[in-house]
Design an enzyme around this catalytic site. Structure first.
Site, PDB file in Angstrom:
ATOM      1  CB  THR A  12      -0.841  -0.021   1.301  1.00 53.85           C
ATOM      2  OG1 THR A  12      -1.770  -1.094   1.249  1.00 53.85           O
ATOM      3  CG2 THR A  12      -1.613   1.255   1.529  1.00 53.85           C
TER       4      THR A  12
ATOM      5  NE  ARG B 236      -9.441  -7.587   1.342  1.00 51.61           N
ATOM      6  CZ  ARG B 236      -8.400  -6.797   1.568  1.00 51.61           C
ATOM      7  NH1 ARG B 236      -7.999  -5.962   0.641  1.00 51.61           N
ATOM      8  NH2 ARG B 236      -7.758  -6.832   2.706  1.00 51.61           N
ATOM      9  CB  VAL B 237     -13.585  -3.054   0.168  1.00 45.81           C
ATOM     10  CG1 VAL B 237     -13.001  -1.688   0.511  1.00 45.81           C
ATOM     11  CG2 VAL B 237     -14.355  -2.979  -1.158  1.00 45.81           C
ATOM     12  N   GLY B 238     -10.479  -3.628   1.383  1.00 43.96           N
ATOM     13  CA  GLY B 238      -9.640  -3.629   2.581  1.00 43.96           C
ATOM     14  C   GLY B 238      -9.797  -2.349   3.388  1.00 43.96           C
ATOM     15  CG  ASP B 239      -6.412  -1.201   5.691  1.00 44.49           C
ATOM     16  OD1 ASP B 239      -6.193  -2.016   4.770  1.00 44.49           O
ATOM     17  OD2 ASP B 239      -5.525  -0.480   6.175  1.00 44.49           O
TER      18      ASP B 239
ATOM     19  N   GLY C  11      -1.045  -2.771   5.806  1.00 47.16           N
ATOM     20  CA  GLY C  11      -0.992  -4.068   6.493  1.00 47.16           C
ATOM     21  C   GLY C  11      -2.193  -4.924   6.135  1.00 47.16           C
TER      22      GLY C  11
ATOM     23  N   GLY D 183      -5.497  -5.736   5.900  1.00 40.95           N
ATOM     24  CA  GLY D 183      -6.637  -4.830   5.956  1.00 40.95           C
ATOM     25  C   GLY D 183      -7.770  -5.252   6.867  1.00 40.95           C
TER      26      GLY D 183
HETATM   27  N1  GLY Z   1      -3.977  -2.773   3.543  1.00 36.20           N
HETATM   28  C1  GLY Z   1      -4.426  -2.984   2.234  1.00 36.20           C
HETATM   29  C2  GLY Z   1      -5.498  -3.980   2.168  1.00 36.20           C
HETATM   30  O1  GLY Z   1      -5.648  -4.809   3.040  1.00 36.20           O
HETATM   31  O2  GLY Z   1      -6.220  -3.954   1.217  1.00 36.20           O
END
Ligand code: GLY
Length: 337
Positions: A202, A230-233, A254, A256
């Site tokens: 990231t 899927r969507v992360g943080d 990290g 997510g």
């Molecule tokens: N930190 C990026 C993700 O997990 O998508």
């Protein structure tokens, strides 16, 4: 009597005059960046690859700092640094993003203004060259905070952002890693190094400008082999990105799913605001205790309104850098600064 009054006026006025001439405190304009945390140990990259990473991190720092030095806004500095890293094929953001399970590049990004608490975010875009620019457009040109997938791309088109073919994001090294992951999965093997790396990569920046305003931004291709939708943080305000002039600015990198559950970025700023911790103490608690205790890893960059900062991670390394009037530091591995 007149002499007495004149002298009295002088003695009483003198301290006030001295106060009046005191220089206003100068904001220590600062930019801190990261290019992802992960299993980064010396020897992982060739000397040439490592030099290329360091050069690009320096370039991103210089681009962001040039904005701040000329009196520009923290938001502009954050955007300038992130655009450079999105355009660089070595980072998992923009060009060079990892592949989904279906062999696509799906990008997430967010940005936040510490002066107003305005924020913008996009998730799952496949044709926007610089997702950080789109996140900023969402913040500044819409009534909303987050747009996803087709809607985000429609908004990008309507607002004149640069669109590219999905193949623009493809790089050979990410494609090879994806093929290796597919093969390992098919053969039911546990390719530990590769599977560990799934979760990382990231880019992000936090900045403090001459007006004393903070901003934070983050951009990613997410987790390799991620499933449909899927969507992360990264695009989640409070997890991947947070900025508030009252406390601090944070960008995360990290695994997510854990960063979302722990609202990592907001938790750090809340500890600074409500518990009076330094950014280093707050980042240390969240990364080395809360995240660590859940068995996950990653890192954060954090910047306070007084220019103090933290670059904290519990993975082996994190691409990172900081620039202010006194120093310009680039590091990759643990204990390097
Ligand atoms: N930190 C990026 C993700 O997990 O998508």
């Amino acid at each position: 009597m007149r002499i007495f009054l004149t002298l009295a006026a002088f003695f009483f006025a003198a301290p006030a005059m001295a106060e009046h001439h005191e220089a206003a405190p100068v904001t220590p304009v600062t930019i801190v960046i990261h290019g992802g945390a992960g299993a980064l140990a010396p020897g992982r990259y060739s000397p040439e690859e490592e030099a290329a990473f360091r050069a690009k991190l320096n370039e991103a720092l210089d681009a962001g700092y040039a904005v701040l030095e000329s009196g520009g806004a923290a938001l502009d500095a954050v955007e300038a640094a992130i655009v450079l890293m999105e355009d660089a094929p070595m980072f998992n953001a923009g060009k060079g993003a990892v592949f989904t399970r279906k062999g696509k590049n799906e990008l997430d990004s967010s940005i936040m203004d510490g002066a107003t608490l305005n924020a913008g975010a996009v998730a799952g875009v496949t044709r926007v060259k610089n997702p950080i620019k789109l996140a900023r457009a969402v913040m500044e040109k819409s009534d909303h905070v987050m747009f996803a997938r087709d809607g985000a791309e429609k908004f990008a088109r309507e607002n004149g952002l640069e669109l590219v073919k999905p193949s623009y994001f493809k790089t050979e090294h990410r494609w090879k890693a994806y093929k290796r992951a597919l093969k390992a999965e098919k053969e039911n093997q546990k390719d530990a190094a590769l599977f560990h790396d799934f979760k990382y990569g990231t880019v992000g920046a936090v900045a403090l400008d001459a007006e004393g305003n903070l901003a934070a931004g983050t951009s990613t291709g997410g987790m390799m082999m991620k499933r449909y939708g899927r969507v992360g943080d990264t695009p989640i305000i409070g997890a991947g990105t947070f900025a508030d002039n009252k406390s601090c600015a944070v960008s995360s990198t990290g695994w997510g799913e854990y960063f979302i559950r722990l609202t990592i970025a907001r938790d750090i700023c809340a500890q600074v605001e409500y518990q009076g911790k330094t950014v280093e103490e707050a980042a240390d608690d969240v990364i080395h205790h809360r995240l660590q205790d859940m068995g996950a890893d990653g890192g954060v960059i954090v910047l306070a309104p007084d220019g103090s900062y933290a670059m904290t991670f519990n993975s082996k390394g994190m691409f990172r850098g900081v620039k202010n009037a006194e120093e310009q530091i680039i590091a990759i591995y643990g204990e390097e600064e």
